[in-house]
Design a protein around this motif. Structure first.
Motif, mmCIF file in Angstrom:
data_model
loop_
_atom_site.group_PDB
_atom_site.id
_atom_site.type_symbol
_atom_site.label_atom_id
_atom_site.label_comp_id
_atom_site.label_asym_id
_atom_site.label_seq_id
_atom_site.Cartn_x
_atom_site.Cartn_y
_atom_site.Cartn_z
ATOM 1 N N MET A 27 0.937 -1.286 -0.093
ATOM 2 C CA MET A 27 -0.126 0.048 -0.090
ATOM 3 C C MET A 27 0.835 1.335 0.012
ATOM 4 O O MET A 27 1.895 1.494 0.548
ATOM 5 N N ASP A 28 0.264 2.187 -0.594
ATOM 6 C CA ASP A 28 1.104 3.363 -0.838
ATOM 7 C C ASP A 28 0.181 4.564 -0.295
ATOM 8 O O ASP A 28 -0.882 4.878 -1.109
ATOM 9 N N PHE A 29 0.378 5.241 0.590
ATOM 10 C CA PHE A 29 -0.385 6.202 0.888
ATOM 11 C C PHE A 29 0.121 7.729 0.678
ATOM 12 O O PHE A 29 -0.799 8.523 1.038
ATOM 13 N N ASP A 30 0.880 7.775 -0.030
ATOM 14 C CA ASP A 30 1.343 9.159 -0.657
ATOM 15 C C ASP A 30 0.742 9.565 -1.995
ATOM 16 O O ASP A 30 0.293 8.815 -2.681
ATOM 17 N N LEU A 31 0.148 10.737 -1.817
ATOM 18 C CA LEU A 31 -0.486 11.381 -2.934
ATOM 19 C C LEU A 31 0.801 11.826 -4.131
ATOM 20 O O LEU A 31 1.949 11.765 -3.802
ATOM 21 N N SER A 32 0.403 11.434 -5.273
ATOM 22 C CA SER A 32 1.498 11.940 -6.417
ATOM 23 C C SER A 32 1.706 13.367 -6.298
ATOM 24 O O SER A 32 0.871 14.146 -5.894
ATOM 25 N N SER A 33 2.839 13.728 -7.224
ATOM 26 C CA SER A 33 3.149 15.172 -7.152
ATOM 27 C C SER A 33 1.987 15.977 -7.984
ATOM 28 O O SER A 33 1.623 17.107 -7.593
ATOM 29 N N ALA A 34 1.589 15.221 -8.907
ATOM 30 C CA ALA A 34 0.565 15.848 -9.625
ATOM 31 C C ALA A 34 -0.878 16.085 -9.012
ATOM 32 O O ALA A 34 -1.330 17.022 -8.965
ATOM 33 N N GLN A 35 -1.265 14.919 -7.885
ATOM 34 C CA GLN A 35 -2.208 15.395 -7.165
ATOM 35 C C GLN A 35 -2.090 16.670 -6.179
ATOM 36 O O GLN A 35 -2.922 17.252 -5.857
ATOM 37 N N ARG A 36 -0.848 16.447 -5.390
ATOM 38 C CA ARG A 36 -0.437 17.449 -4.549
ATOM 39 C C ARG A 36 -0.584 18.711 -5.402
ATOM 40 O O ARG A 36 -1.114 19.778 -4.700
ATOM 41 N N ASP A 37 -0.004 18.989 -6.547
ATOM 42 C CA ASP A 37 -0.066 20.359 -7.136
ATOM 43 C C ASP A 37 -1.767 20.705 -7.531
ATOM 44 O O ASP A 37 -1.890 21.981 -7.555
ATOM 45 N N ARG A 38 -2.324 19.715 -7.977
ATOM 46 C CA ARG A 38 -3.907 20.037 -8.244
ATOM 47 C C ARG A 38 -4.588 20.496 -6.916
ATOM 48 O O ARG A 38 -5.143 21.655 -6.998
ATOM 49 N N CYS A 39 -4.289 19.713 -5.756
ATOM 50 C CA CYS A 39 -4.934 20.348 -4.672
ATOM 51 C C CYS A 39 -4.333 21.751 -4.209
ATOM 52 O O CYS A 39 -5.209 22.595 -3.806
ATOM 53 N N ASP A 40 -3.157 21.902 -4.589
ATOM 54 C CA ASP A 40 -2.641 23.379 -3.922
ATOM 55 C C ASP A 40 -3.209 24.541 -4.977
ATOM 56 O O ASP A 40 -3.493 25.388 -4.317
ATOM 57 N N ARG A 41 -3.233 24.148 -6.244
ATOM 58 C CA ARG A 41 -3.754 25.041 -7.129
ATOM 59 C C ARG A 41 -5.526 25.234 -7.021
ATOM 60 O O ARG A 41 -5.731 26.480 -6.692
ATOM 61 N N VAL A 42 -6.238 24.361 -6.477
ATOM 62 C CA VAL A 42 -7.446 24.525 -6.156
ATOM 63 C C VAL A 42 -7.705 25.298 -4.733
ATOM 64 O O VAL A 42 -8.305 26.338 -4.852
ATOM 65 N N ARG A 43 -6.742 25.033 -3.759
ATOM 66 C CA ARG A 43 -6.951 25.965 -2.599
ATOM 67 C C ARG A 43 -6.588 27.276 -2.869
ATOM 68 O O ARG A 43 -7.271 28.162 -2.312
ATOM 69 N N THR A 44 -5.504 27.555 -3.761
ATOM 70 C CA THR A 44 -5.303 28.943 -3.683
ATOM 71 C C THR A 44 -6.023 29.611 -4.861
ATOM 72 O O THR A 44 -6.350 30.803 -4.350
ATOM 73 N N ALA A 45 -6.739 29.067 -5.906
ATOM 74 C CA ALA A 45 -7.742 29.691 -6.601
ATOM 75 C C ALA A 45 -9.036 29.928 -5.844
ATOM 76 O O ALA A 45 -9.553 30.960 -5.863
ATOM 77 N N VAL A 46 -9.406 28.970 -5.098
ATOM 78 C CA VAL A 46 -10.560 29.093 -4.303
ATOM 79 C C VAL A 46 -10.532 30.440 -3.139
ATOM 80 O O VAL A 46 -11.292 31.123 -2.877
ATOM 81 N N ALA A 47 -9.023 30.359 -2.306
ATOM 82 C CA ALA A 47 -8.869 31.341 -1.421
ATOM 83 C C ALA A 47 -8.831 32.756 -2.252
ATOM 84 O O ALA A 47 -9.382 33.765 -1.580
ATOM 85 N N GLU A 48 -8.579 32.724 -3.369
ATOM 86 C CA GLU A 48 -8.460 34.090 -4.296
ATOM 87 C C GLU A 48 -10.043 34.630 -4.557
ATOM 88 O O GLU A 48 -10.236 35.780 -4.397
ATOM 89 N N HIS A 49 -10.647 33.563 -5.248
ATOM 90 C CA HIS A 49 -11.905 33.956 -5.846
ATOM 91 C C HIS A 49 -13.346 33.733 -4.916
ATOM 92 O O HIS A 49 -14.334 34.137 -5.267
ATOM 93 N N LEU A 50 -13.119 32.749 -4.144
ATOM 94 C CA LEU A 50 -14.350 32.406 -3.375
ATOM 95 C C LEU A 50 -14.334 32.656 -1.848
ATOM 96 O O LEU A 50 -15.184 32.736 -1.148
ATOM 97 N N ALA A 51 -13.240 32.725 -1.124
ATOM 98 C CA ALA A 51 -13.081 32.639 0.120
ATOM 99 C C ALA A 51 -13.577 33.943 1.099
ATOM 100 O O ALA A 51 -14.018 33.952 2.014
ATOM 101 N N THR A 52 -13.466 35.171 -0.026
ATOM 102 C CA THR A 52 -14.087 36.418 0.862
ATOM 103 C C THR A 52 -15.353 36.523 0.558
ATOM 104 O O THR A 52 -16.049 37.537 1.024
#
Length: 379
Positions: free
Chosen positions: A1-26
Motif C-alpha cells: 500500500m502506498d499512502f502518498d499522493l502523487s506530485s500531480a495530485q498535490r499540485d492540483r490540490c494546491d492550485r484549487v486551494r489557492t484559486a478558491v482562496a482568491e476567488h471565493l473565500a472572501t
C-alpha cells in the motif's frame, strides 16, 4: 500500500486551494439567487464545475479519488460549505448519470454547459414518502409517442431555484418495482415544471433548495438516462459517487476547523496559562484529529475502490458514516472549545456546526448506511 499522493495530485490540490482562496473565500454566504450564480461562475472559472465530467465535453475527466481530493481542497479553502455542497451535487448526483447513461447527443448537449457552469443541475429524487428508497417514489412517467409525460412532486431538490436541468426519477412500470423506475435529465425550460420558493434550512445556505413539481411535463425520449426501467441502477451509481466524493468537502471543513481550534487553544489564556496547557482541551483536539484522519482514510479507500471498478457498497457506507459523524462530533467539540464565541454568529464555528448537521441525513442517513453494513454481515 502506498499512502502518498502523487506530485500531480498535490499540485492540483494546491492550485484549487489557492484559486478558491482568491476567488471565493472572501464571498459572504448568501441566499440571493443572483449572488449564488455569481459564486458559481467564479467556481466554474477555476474548473470546479467540471471536475469529473468528460474531457471531450470541457470537463477535467478526473476519477473518483482525484475528484474527492479537489473537493476536499475546495472545502478546506471555502467557508461557504453550502456552495461546495451544491457544486458537488451538480457533479456527482447529476453529472455522473448524464455522462454515463445519457444518449450521446443529449449528454454532449448538457455536459458542455454543466462543465462550464453555464448549466446548473439539480438532483430531483427525494419525495415526501421516499428518500433512499427509490422504489417508493410516486412521480410517474407515462409514454406518449416519442415522449414521456411526467407527473409528481419532488420535496427537496438541491440547487432547484437556480437549476437549468433536473436529474429526476419516475415510475414507468408500476408493476415492476425497482425495475419499473426510469431516470431523466429534464431541462428547466421544458413546459410543466413548477419550482417552489427556496426552502429555509438550518445550514448549507449557499446551496439553494426547493420543491419541484412536474405538471404534465412532456419530456422527449432522448432525455431519458439509460434504458427504460434502469433508473434504480442509475440512482445507485450516482449515490456511489456522491457518498464517496461529496463528503470530501467535510474533510476540508474539518481540517480548517481543526487548525482554528489549535490556534485558539494556543492563543487564548485562562487561569494564567494557555488553553492548550489544559489536558481536557488538548485531548479534545487530539480526538478531533483522530476522527478526521480515520474518516479520511476510509473515504480515500472508498474512492480508490470506485476507480478500480470495485463498487464496494460497504466501503462507501463506512466512509460516508465516518466522515459525516466525525464532522458533526468535531463541530460540537469546536463550539465547546471556543465557548461563547463559538456560539455567536460571526466567527464561523456555529455555522460549521449547522452545515455539518445534515451530513448524517442526506445521501442516505447514518441508519441507512448501517443497514447496508448489517446486510453485508449477513444480518
Amino acid at each position: 500500500m502506498d499512502f502518498d499522493l502523487s506530485s500531480a495530485q498535490r499540485d492540483r490540490c494546491d492550485r484549487v486551494r489557492t484559486a478558491v482562496a482568491e476567488h471565493l473565500a472572501t464571498r459572504a454566504v448568501t441566499t440571493d439567487p443572483d449572488l449564488v450564480r455569481l459564486a458559481w461562475q467564479a467556481a466554474a472559472s477555476i474548473g470546479l464545475t467540471g471536475l469529473c465530467l468528460p474531457v471531450e465535453h470541457g470537463g477535467a475527466g478526473l476519477g473518483a479519488l482525484d475528484t474527492a481530493l479537489s473537493l476536499e481542497a475546495f472545502g478546506r479553502a471555502c467557508p461557504d460549505t453550502g456552495l461546495a455542497f451544491g457544486i458537488a451535487a451538480h457533479l456527482l448526483s447529476c453529472g455522473v448519470p448524464v455522462a454515463e447513461f445519457g444518449a450521446s447527443g443529449t449528454a454532449g448537449e448538457l455536459l458542455a454547459g454543466m462543465a462550464k457552469g453555464g448549466l446548473i443541475a439539480g438532483n430531483a429524487m427525494t419525495e415526501d414518502e421516499a428518500g433512499s428508497d427509490i422504489g417508493q417514489i410516486r412521480t410517474t412517467a407515462v409514454r406518449s409517442g416519442g415522449d414521456y409525460v411526467l407527473r409528481g412532486e419532488k420535496s427537496f431538490v438541491s440547487n432547484a431555484p437556480i437549476a437549468d436541468v433536473y436529474v429526476t426519477y419516475a415510475i414507468t412500470d408500476p408493476d415492476a418495482g425497482f425495475l419499473g423506475v426510469s431516470a431523466f435529465a429534464v431541462p428547466r425550460d421544458t413546459g410543466g415544471i413548477v419550482v417552489g420558493p427556496p426552502l429555509s434550512k438550518m445550514g448549507l445556505h449557499g446551496c439553494l433548495a426547493a420543491r419541484v413539481r412536474f405538471d404534465d411535463c412532456v419530456v422527449p425520449e432522448r432525455f431519458r438516462l439509460g434504458a427504460e426501467g434502469s433508473g434504480g441502477m442509475v440512482f445507485q451509481r450516482s449515490m456511489a459517487w456522491e457518498r464517496s466524493c461529496l463528503f470530501a468537502i467535510y474533510l476540508g471543513l474539518a481540517e480548517r476547523q481543526l487548525q482554528a481550534c489549535v490556534e485558539h487553544a494556543t492563543a487564548r489564556r485562562q487561569f494564567g496559562r494557555k488553553l492548550a496547557g489544559f489536558q481536557a482541551v488538548s485531548h479534545r483536539i487530539a480526538r478531533m484529529r483522530q476522527r478526521l484522519e480515520s474518516a479520511r482514510l476510509l473515504l480515500y479507500r472508498a474512492c480508490w475502490l470506485l476507480d478500480a471498478d470495485r463498487d464496494d457498497a460497504g466501503a462507501i457506507a463506512m466512509a460516508k458514516t465516518a466522515v459525516s459523524e466525525a464532522a458533526l462530533a468535531n463541530s460540537l467539540d469546536a463550539v465547546q472549545l471556543f465557548g461563547a464565541s463559538g456560539y455567536l454568529v460571526g466567527p464561523g464555528i456555529e455555522q460549521q456546526l449547522r452545515d455539518c448537521v445534515p451530513a448524517t441525513i442526506f445521501s442516505g442517513t447514518t441508519e441507512i448506511q448501517l443497514e447496508i453494513l448489517a446486510r453485508e454481515a449477513g444480518l
